[in-house]
Design a protein around this motif. Structure first.
Motif, PDB file in Angstrom:
ATOM      1  N   ARG A  82       0.856  -1.197   0.000  1.00  6.51           N
ATOM      2  CA  ARG A  82       0.000   0.000   0.000  1.00  6.51           C
ATOM      3  C   ARG A  82       0.886   1.239   0.000  1.00  6.51           C
ATOM      4  N   PRO A  83       0.642   2.141  -0.947  1.00  2.16           N
ATOM      5  CA  PRO A  83       1.426   3.376  -1.021  1.00  2.16           C
ATOM      6  C   PRO A  83       0.816   4.473  -0.143  1.00  2.16           C
ATOM      7  N   ARG A  84       1.564   5.563   0.034  1.00  3.08           N
ATOM      8  CA  ARG A  84       1.048   6.739   0.736  1.00  3.08           C
ATOM      9  C   ARG A  84      -0.010   7.455  -0.110  1.00  3.08           C
ATOM     10  N   ASP A  85       0.234   7.502  -1.432  1.00  4.27           N
ATOM     11  CA  ASP A  85      -0.667   8.200  -2.353  1.00  4.27           C
ATOM     12  C   ASP A  85      -0.420   7.644  -3.752  1.00  4.27           C
ATOM     13  N   ARG A  86      -1.095   8.220  -4.738  1.00  2.00           N
ATOM     14  CA  ARG A  86      -1.005   7.690  -6.113  1.00  2.00           C
ATOM     15  C   ARG A  86       0.394   7.858  -6.716  1.00  2.00           C
ATOM     16  N   LEU A  87       1.054   8.978  -6.456  1.00  2.00           N
ATOM     17  CA  LEU A  87       2.407   9.163  -6.959  1.00  2.00           C
ATOM     18  C   LEU A  87       3.350   8.131  -6.353  1.00  2.00           C
ATOM     19  N   HIS A  88       3.184   7.854  -5.083  1.00  2.00           N
ATOM     20  CA  HIS A  88       4.006   6.860  -4.408  1.00  2.00           C
ATOM     21  C   HIS A  88       3.770   5.472  -5.028  1.00  2.00           C
ATOM     22  N   LEU A  89       2.534   5.170  -5.414  1.00  2.00           N
ATOM     23  CA  LEU A  89       2.227   3.901  -6.077  1.00  2.00           C
ATOM     24  C   LEU A  89       3.036   3.777  -7.370  1.00  2.00           C
ATOM     25  N   ILE A 105      -0.905  -4.700 -10.446  1.00  2.41           N
ATOM     26  CA  ILE A 105      -1.006  -3.303 -10.063  1.00  2.41           C
ATOM     27  C   ILE A 105      -2.467  -2.889 -10.108  1.00  2.41           C
ATOM     28  N   ASP A 106      -3.002  -2.596  -8.947  1.00  2.00           N
ATOM     29  CA  ASP A 106      -4.385  -2.134  -8.814  1.00  2.00           C
ATOM     30  C   ASP A 106      -4.366  -0.634  -8.559  1.00  2.00           C
ATOM     31  N   GLU A 107      -5.529  -0.046  -8.463  1.00  2.00           N
ATOM     32  CA  GLU A 107      -5.624   1.402  -8.278  1.00  2.00           C
ATOM     33  C   GLU A 107      -4.997   1.883  -6.973  1.00  2.00           C
ATOM     34  N   ASP A 108      -5.086   1.063  -5.930  1.00  2.44           N
ATOM     35  CA  ASP A 108      -4.625   1.501  -4.612  1.00  2.44           C
ATOM     36  C   ASP A 108      -3.617   0.563  -3.959  1.00  2.44           C
ATOM     37  N   ARG A 109      -3.142  -0.428  -4.718  1.00  2.00           N
ATOM     38  CA  ARG A 109      -2.179  -1.374  -4.147  1.00  2.00           C
ATOM     39  C   ARG A 109      -1.449  -2.107  -5.257  1.00  2.00           C
ATOM     40  N   ILE A 110      -0.368  -2.771  -4.858  1.00  5.82           N
ATOM     41  CA  ILE A 110       0.384  -3.655  -5.737  1.00  5.82           C
ATOM     42  C   ILE A 110       0.511  -4.988  -5.007  1.00  5.82           C
ATOM     43  N   LEU A 111       0.399  -6.071  -5.748  1.00  5.25           N
ATOM     44  CA  LEU A 111       0.623  -7.403  -5.188  1.00  5.25           C
ATOM     45  C   LEU A 111       1.836  -8.022  -5.867  1.00  5.25           C
ATOM     46  N   ILE A 112       2.709  -8.640  -5.069  1.00  4.83           N
ATOM     47  CA  ILE A 112       3.854  -9.382  -5.600  1.00  4.83           C
ATOM     48  C   ILE A 112       3.987 -10.670  -4.802  1.00  4.83           C
ATOM     49  N   LEU A 113       4.777 -11.603  -5.337  1.00  3.88           N
ATOM     50  CA  LEU A 113       5.089 -12.817  -4.600  1.00  3.88           C
ATOM     51  C   LEU A 113       5.970 -12.465  -3.408  1.00  3.88           C
ATOM     52  N   GLY A 126       8.989   3.431   2.205  1.00  2.00           N
ATOM     53  CA  GLY A 126       7.806   3.997   2.844  1.00  2.00           C
ATOM     54  C   GLY A 126       6.496   3.279   2.569  1.00  2.00           C
ATOM     55  N   ALA A 127       6.535   2.105   1.945  1.00  2.00           N
ATOM     56  CA  ALA A 127       5.310   1.348   1.668  1.00  2.00           C
ATOM     57  C   ALA A 127       4.829   0.633   2.921  1.00  2.00           C
ATOM     58  N   THR A 128       3.529   0.404   2.982  1.00  2.00           N
ATOM     59  CA  THR A 128       2.934  -0.405   4.042  1.00  2.00           C
ATOM     60  C   THR A 128       2.677  -1.789   3.459  1.00  2.00           C
ATOM     61  N   LEU A 129       3.224  -2.826   4.100  1.00  2.00           N
ATOM     62  CA  LEU A 129       3.138  -4.179   3.570  1.00  2.00           C
ATOM     63  C   LEU A 129       2.287  -5.068   4.463  1.00  2.00           C
ATOM     64  N   ALA A 130       1.608  -6.020   3.832  1.00  2.00           N
ATOM     65  CA  ALA A 130       0.832  -7.009   4.571  1.00  2.00           C
ATOM     66  C   ALA A 130       0.791  -8.303   3.761  1.00  2.00           C
ATOM     67  N   PRO A 131       1.003  -9.443   4.426  1.00  2.00           N
ATOM     68  CA  PRO A 131       0.878 -10.707   3.697  1.00  2.00           C
ATOM     69  C   PRO A 131      -0.591 -10.983   3.388  1.00  2.00           C
ATOM     70  N   VAL A 132      -0.861 -11.505   2.206  1.00  2.00           N
ATOM     71  CA  VAL A 132      -2.209 -11.899   1.808  1.00  2.00           C
ATOM     72  C   VAL A 132      -2.120 -13.215   1.046  1.00  2.00           C
ATOM     73  N   ARG A 133      -3.213 -13.937   1.029  1.00  2.00           N
ATOM     74  CA  ARG A 133      -3.320 -15.163   0.232  1.00  2.00           C
ATOM     75  C   ARG A 133      -4.545 -14.998  -0.651  1.00  2.00           C
ATOM     76  N   THR A 134      -4.286 -14.830  -1.959  1.00  2.00           N
ATOM     77  CA  THR A 134      -5.371 -14.569  -2.898  1.00  2.00           C
ATOM     78  C   THR A 134      -4.917 -14.954  -4.303  1.00  2.00           C
ATOM     79  N   GLY A 135      -5.835 -14.862  -5.268  1.00  2.00           N
ATOM     80  CA  GLY A 135      -5.488 -15.081  -6.662  1.00  2.00           C
ATOM     81  C   GLY A 135      -4.576 -13.967  -7.139  1.00  2.00           C
ATOM     82  N   PHE A 136      -3.707 -14.283  -8.090  1.00  2.00           N
ATOM     83  CA  PHE A 136      -2.683 -13.348  -8.558  1.00  2.00           C
ATOM     84  C   PHE A 136      -2.804 -13.194 -10.062  1.00  2.00           C
ATOM     85  N   GLU A 137      -3.035 -11.956 -10.516  1.00  2.00           N
ATOM     86  CA  GLU A 137      -3.142 -11.634 -11.941  1.00  2.00           C
ATOM     87  C   GLU A 137      -2.101 -10.571 -12.293  1.00  2.00           C
TER      88      GLU A 137
END
Length: 161
Positions: A82-89, A105-113, A126-137
């Motif tokens: 999760r970024p601070r804002d859109r420019l940070h994304l 790359i989604d509008e408000d987050r990025i997912l990576i392995l 400065g990113a906020t990170l959290a582990p998730v388990r979901t489908g990956f596109e």
């Protein structure tokens, strides 16, 4: 039951055709040409496509009897960024892309392995990170070919000097 698949139907084009089963595949398993798949109902599908394809969740394999087998995105262990804002994304996406990592790359987050080295770098940026388990596109690269067999190959060097 054994089926043979020799075609692909994009999710948006499948209409109300009969779907005989589904198969959940990880992002790197959805690029295929020949493979034996086991549907969730136990039926087997021998995939024998004329050329490699990159399938997206919701796309279907066209079976020899005219029915479809739907491909879904298997859950994978990912990091949600999760970024601070859109420019940070945009900045974070640039750093990830510079390392040639698969990224959704989604509008408000990025997912990576999951990758502890990259996670430390992103936290340092400065990113906020959290582990998730979901489908990956992940975004398909400009040279990776489009789904449904429009593959292209390329080579390039990374001359940074």
């Amino acid at each position: 039951m054994m089926y043979r698949a020799n075609g692909v139907v994009e999710a948006k084009a499948r209409g109300d055709r009969n779907v005989v089963g589904t198969v959940a595949l990880a992002h790197d398993e959805r690029h295929l040409r020949r493979k034996l798949l086991i549907l969730q109902n136990g039926a087997r599908v021998l995939v024998d496509l004329p050329q490699p394809v990159a399938l997206h969740a919701g796309d279907c394999l066209l079976l020899d009897n005219g029915a479809l087998a739907e491909v879904t995105a298997a859950e994978e262990d990912l990091i949600q960024i999760r970024p601070r804002d859109r420019l940070h994304l945009v900045e974070l996406a640039w750093h990830i892309g510079n390392r040639h990592l698969a990224a959704q790359i989604d509008e408000d987050r990025i997912l990576i392995l999951r990758d502890h080295v990259i996670e430390a770098m992103l936290e340092g940026l400065g990113a906020t990170l959290a582990p998730v388990r979901t489908g990956f596109e992940p975004v398909r690269g400009a040279y990776s070919g489009k789904a449904h067999g429009h593959d292209h190959q390329h080579s390039h060097s990374h001359d940074h000097g």
